[in-house]
Design a protein around this motif. Structure first.
Motif, PDB file in Angstrom:
ATOM      1  N   GLN A 126      45.025  44.024  29.976  1.00 21.60           N
ATOM      2  CA  GLN A 126      44.948  43.385  31.113  1.00 21.60           C
ATOM      3  C   GLN A 126      43.625  42.201  31.069  1.00 21.60           C
ATOM      4  N   PRO A 127      42.589  42.476  30.594  1.00 21.94           N
ATOM      5  CA  PRO A 127      41.654  41.379  30.310  1.00 21.94           C
ATOM      6  C   PRO A 127      41.676  40.579  29.261  1.00 21.94           C
ATOM      7  N   ILE A 128      42.671  41.230  28.050  1.00 25.17           N
ATOM      8  CA  ILE A 128      42.830  40.036  27.167  1.00 25.17           C
ATOM      9  C   ILE A 128      43.885  39.136  27.368  1.00 25.17           C
ATOM     10  N   MET A 129      44.929  39.509  28.292  1.00 25.51           N
ATOM     11  CA  MET A 129      45.909  38.498  28.782  1.00 25.51           C
ATOM     12  C   MET A 129      45.381  37.665  29.757  1.00 25.51           C
ATOM     13  N   MET A 130      44.192  38.043  30.449  1.00 23.00           N
ATOM     14  CA  MET A 130      43.705  37.094  31.199  1.00 23.00           C
ATOM     15  C   MET A 130      43.114  35.921  30.780  1.00 23.00           C
ATOM     16  N   ARG A 131      42.546  36.346  29.322  1.00 18.71           N
ATOM     17  CA  ARG A 131      41.589  35.245  28.713  1.00 18.71           C
ATOM     18  C   ARG A 131      42.688  34.460  27.732  1.00 18.71           C
ATOM     19  N   LEU A 132      43.771  34.960  27.439  1.00 19.09           N
ATOM     20  CA  LEU A 132      44.660  34.391  26.254  1.00 19.09           C
ATOM     21  C   LEU A 132      45.097  32.986  27.070  1.00 19.09           C
ATOM     22  N   LYS A 133      45.220  31.839  26.247  1.00 17.48           N
ATOM     23  CA  LYS A 133      45.575  30.576  26.747  1.00 17.48           C
ATOM     24  C   LYS A 133      46.853  30.219  26.231  1.00 17.48           C
ATOM     25  N   SER A 134      46.804  30.466  25.089  1.00 10.62           N
ATOM     26  CA  SER A 134      48.331  30.367  24.299  1.00 10.62           C
ATOM     27  C   SER A 134      49.618  30.872  24.731  1.00 10.62           C
ATOM     28  N   ASP A 135      50.752  30.401  24.695  1.00  9.80           N
ATOM     29  CA  ASP A 135      52.188  30.742  25.203  1.00  9.80           C
ATOM     30  C   ASP A 135      52.169  32.110  24.435  1.00  9.80           C
TER      31      ASP A 135
ATOM     32  N   VAL B 254      42.118  46.276  38.602  1.00 13.51           N
ATOM     33  CA  VAL B 254      41.773  45.301  39.083  1.00 13.51           C
ATOM     34  C   VAL B 254      41.064  44.409  38.111  1.00 13.51           C
ATOM     35  N   THR B 255      41.434  43.103  37.610  1.00 11.46           N
ATOM     36  CA  THR B 255      40.954  42.497  36.672  1.00 11.46           C
ATOM     37  C   THR B 255      40.324  40.969  37.141  1.00 11.46           C
ATOM     38  N   ALA B 256      39.370  40.479  36.733  1.00 12.44           N
ATOM     39  CA  ALA B 256      38.816  39.086  37.052  1.00 12.44           C
ATOM     40  C   ALA B 256      38.408  38.304  35.637  1.00 12.44           C
ATOM     41  N   LEU B 257      38.338  37.109  36.029  1.00 14.98           N
ATOM     42  CA  LEU B 257      37.785  36.209  35.009  1.00 14.98           C
ATOM     43  C   LEU B 257      36.461  35.654  35.750  1.00 14.98           C
ATOM     44  N   ALA B 258      35.463  35.428  34.983  1.00 13.17           N
ATOM     45  CA  ALA B 258      34.201  34.932  35.393  1.00 13.17           C
ATOM     46  C   ALA B 258      33.548  34.140  34.432  1.00 13.17           C
ATOM     47  N   ASP B 259      32.402  33.428  34.546  1.00  5.41           N
ATOM     48  CA  ASP B 259      31.419  32.895  33.730  1.00  5.41           C
ATOM     49  C   ASP B 259      30.513  33.880  32.935  1.00  5.41           C
ATOM     50  N   SER B 260      30.386  34.876  33.558  1.00  5.89           N
ATOM     51  CA  SER B 260      29.703  36.219  32.816  1.00  5.89           C
ATOM     52  C   SER B 260      30.156  37.333  33.431  1.00  5.89           C
ATOM     53  N   VAL B 261      29.597  38.478  32.452  1.00  4.56           N
ATOM     54  CA  VAL B 261      30.076  40.049  32.562  1.00  4.56           C
ATOM     55  C   VAL B 261      29.527  40.240  34.138  1.00  4.56           C
ATOM     56  N   LYS B 262      28.329  39.670  34.616  1.00  2.17           N
ATOM     57  CA  LYS B 262      27.839  40.053  35.825  1.00  2.17           C
ATOM     58  C   LYS B 262      28.735  39.597  36.713  1.00  2.17           C
ATOM     59  N   LEU B 263      29.058  38.520  36.717  1.00  2.00           N
ATOM     60  CA  LEU B 263      29.992  37.795  37.758  1.00  2.00           C
ATOM     61  C   LEU B 263      31.376  38.297  37.856  1.00  2.00           C
ATOM     62  N   ALA B 264      31.836  38.655  36.751  1.00  7.82           N
ATOM     63  CA  ALA B 264      33.085  39.173  36.434  1.00  7.82           C
ATOM     64  C   ALA B 264      33.176  40.593  37.359  1.00  7.82           C
TER      65      ALA B 264
ATOM     66  N   GLN C   4      44.364  30.376  21.373  1.00  6.96           N
ATOM     67  CA  GLN C   4      43.467  29.840  22.270  1.00  6.96           C
ATOM     68  C   GLN C   4      42.982  30.612  23.114  1.00  6.96           C
ATOM     69  N   TRP C   5      41.644  30.760  23.318  1.00  5.88           N
ATOM     70  CA  TRP C   5      41.167  31.869  24.432  1.00  5.88           C
ATOM     71  C   TRP C   5      40.217  31.204  25.502  1.00  5.88           C
ATOM     72  N   ASP C   6      40.169  31.658  26.606  1.00  9.47           N
ATOM     73  CA  ASP C   6      39.265  31.027  27.654  1.00  9.47           C
ATOM     74  C   ASP C   6      38.210  31.851  27.387  1.00  9.47           C
ATOM     75  N   ARG C   7      37.145  30.783  27.442  1.00 10.28           N
ATOM     76  CA  ARG C   7      35.635  31.268  27.071  1.00 10.28           C
ATOM     77  C   ARG C   7      35.140  32.174  27.967  1.00 10.28           C
ATOM     78  N   ARG C   8      35.520  32.325  29.238  1.00 14.27           N
ATOM     79  CA  ARG C   8      34.887  33.338  30.085  1.00 14.27           C
ATOM     80  C   ARG C   8      35.269  34.804  29.730  1.00 14.27           C
ATOM     81  N   THR C   9      34.482  35.597  30.516  1.00 13.86           N
ATOM     82  CA  THR C   9      34.601  36.883  30.263  1.00 13.86           C
ATOM     83  C   THR C   9      35.722  37.544  31.507  1.00 13.86           C
ATOM     84  N   ALA C  10      36.488  38.377  30.928  1.00 15.04           N
ATOM     85  CA  ALA C  10      37.509  38.998  32.012  1.00 15.04           C
ATOM     86  C   ALA C  10      36.979  40.632  31.735  1.00 15.04           C
ATOM     87  N   LEU C  11      37.080  41.325  33.122  1.00 16.66           N
ATOM     88  CA  LEU C  11      36.638  42.407  33.221  1.00 16.66           C
ATOM     89  C   LEU C  11      37.641  43.130  34.043  1.00 16.66           C
ATOM     90  N   GLY C  12      38.253  44.356  33.639  1.00 13.03           N
ATOM     91  CA  GLY C  12      39.030  45.339  34.606  1.00 13.03           C
ATOM     92  C   GLY C  12      38.675  46.579  34.923  1.00 13.03           C
TER      93      GLY C  12
END
Length: 426
Positions: free
Chosen positions: A299-308, A387-397, A327-335
């Protein structure tokens, strides 16, 4: 292109969600799917689990690409069946899937090919297993040799816990293990110290491409207390997998595994998940192999994957992974997994789920043990939602995930409040 995702858990919901984003994918089917995939108008559930019937349906529907999520259909030979009839499918064959479906096969394979892992012995006789524990002492790890939906591992901190686990697995089968040929068997191995990480790669039989690093939380309760589960949450990236650890894992574990399988006449294709224990010196050892993506790591890996994802899987089926760069989103994903009352031993089914939010750009609720029935979403399994989210840091996620989770309700819901704490410490 029409795409089929085989499975019905949170991992499959996340794979289907990601595949649907591809402009090259016309329809995404999920067999059998769950309440979340039923709620999503972009996805189509197919209520078929029988391997032959599913292959016949895929032929009739002219499915262009299939991807297998869970272990059970792999062990049942779904990839062999699809390939035998000219269908393009991503996953390991039944023989290759023994890396997961048989702990005894996996440990013997690692020993034979010099892949770093824990010292072990395997047993079918309970008395001999009990004697081994008495001789070795605790802590010690007891594993069921068979499919156990992520619950067939007991990290016994006392000898009494180890003895109880042996009886559960060899005599009572209270964990519901699907035994391999030869009946019930346990693998008992040394307890390794360090920090765990999930190292997941794609393999096409020749080439390997690593996915983003991630870390799972196996224990039920905060602070890694309580019984082992299938996974209570995960985050990506995992700081414990440094560049040096990554290089060592590829060099000492992943590539020797792929070469070893090829040498043994069982070429490996599909996702390969190495559960690693990384010691204080940054040396990884293999805890186990899974022949699929992890759940809840997917779940968090797919949230970060930018490639098709459809391009990536198509390249893998065509033995062209060496031509792919992810290609990966630079942000942290947490589920964070929301589990049923009584999980992991006796999860209660039937509770109604309310407060499910609409999908947002930075937050998605992936379903696992749910069904849509008479307009209501109900609990059908132990791990219910991720429940999965993307944010700029672990704390924000963390903050974003727990904000969403607080609005979701079902009787007896339980979830950890500290997912990602190791990343914060580091």
């Amino acid at each position: 292109m029409k795409v089929l995702v085989i499975g019905g858990g949170g991992r499959e919901h996340a794979l289907a969600w990601k595949l649907n984003q591809s402009p090259k994918v016309h329809k995404v089917y999920v067999a059998p799917g769950n309440g979340g995939t039923a709620l999503d108008s972009r996805l189509i559930n197919v209520p078929i689990t029988d391997v032959k019937a599913l292959r016949e349906w895929a032929q009739a529907e002219k499915i262009g690409l299939s991807v297998v999520g869970p272990e059970a259909p792999l062990a049942a030979g779904v990839v062999d069946e699809f390939r035998a009839h000219g269908l393009r499918v991503f996953g390991p064959t039944k023989a290759a899937a023994q890396l997961e479906s048989s702990k005894a096969f996996s440990k013997a394979f690692m020993k034979r090919h010099g892949i770093p892992t824990a010292e072990y012995e395997s047993f079918t006789d309970a008395a001999l297993a009990h004697a081994y524990v008495d001789a070795k002492g605790a802590p010690i790890v007891v594993k069921a040799d068979g499919l156990a939906a992520g619950k067939g591992v007991v990290v016994a901190m006392t000898a009494a816990e180890a003895h109880e686990a042996i009886d559960f697995m060899l005599l009572d089968n209270k964990l519901g293990v699907v035994h391999n040929d030869g009946g019930a068997r346990v693998v008992i191995e040394e307890f390794l110290q360090g920090e765990e990480a999930s190292f997941i790669v794609l393999c096409d039989g020749k080439n390997v491409t690593a996915l983003a690093t991630s870390q799972d939380h196996k224990r039920l309760l905060d602070g890694d207390e309580g019984p082992n589960t299938g996974g209570m949450g995960a985050y990506s990236p995992a700081p414990v997998v440094t560049a040096d650890v990554h290089a060592r894992a590829m060099r000492e574990i992943i590539l020797p595994t792929i070469r070893g399988m090829e040498k043994d006449g069982i070429p490996y294709t599909g996702f390969l998940y190495a559960g690693l224990m990384i010691d204080a010196q940054g040396r990884p050892k293999t805890l186990e192999f899974n022949c699929r993506m992890g759940d809840p790591e997917t779940q968090p890996i797919m949230m970060r994957l930018k490639s098709d994802l459809s391009d990536v899987l198509s390249a893998a089926v065509d033995v062209k992974l060496d031509q792919v760069e992810l290609q990966w989103d630079r942000r942290t994903a947490l589920g964070v997994v929301m589990a049923a009352h009584g999980y992991p031993m006796n999860p209660r089914k039937g509770d109604v789920i309310t407060g499910l939010p609409a999908e947002a750009d930075d937050a998605v609720v992936f379903h696992a043990g749910t069904e849509l029935k008479d307009g209501e979403v109900r609990v059908t399994g132990g791990r219910v939602l991720c429940v999965t989210a993307l944010a700029d840091s672990v704390k924000l996620a963390q903050q974003r995930v727990y904000e969403v989770a607080a609005g979701i309700h079902f009787d007896g819901a339980q979830y950890r409040r500290d997912i990602g704490y190791r990343a914060l410490k580091s």
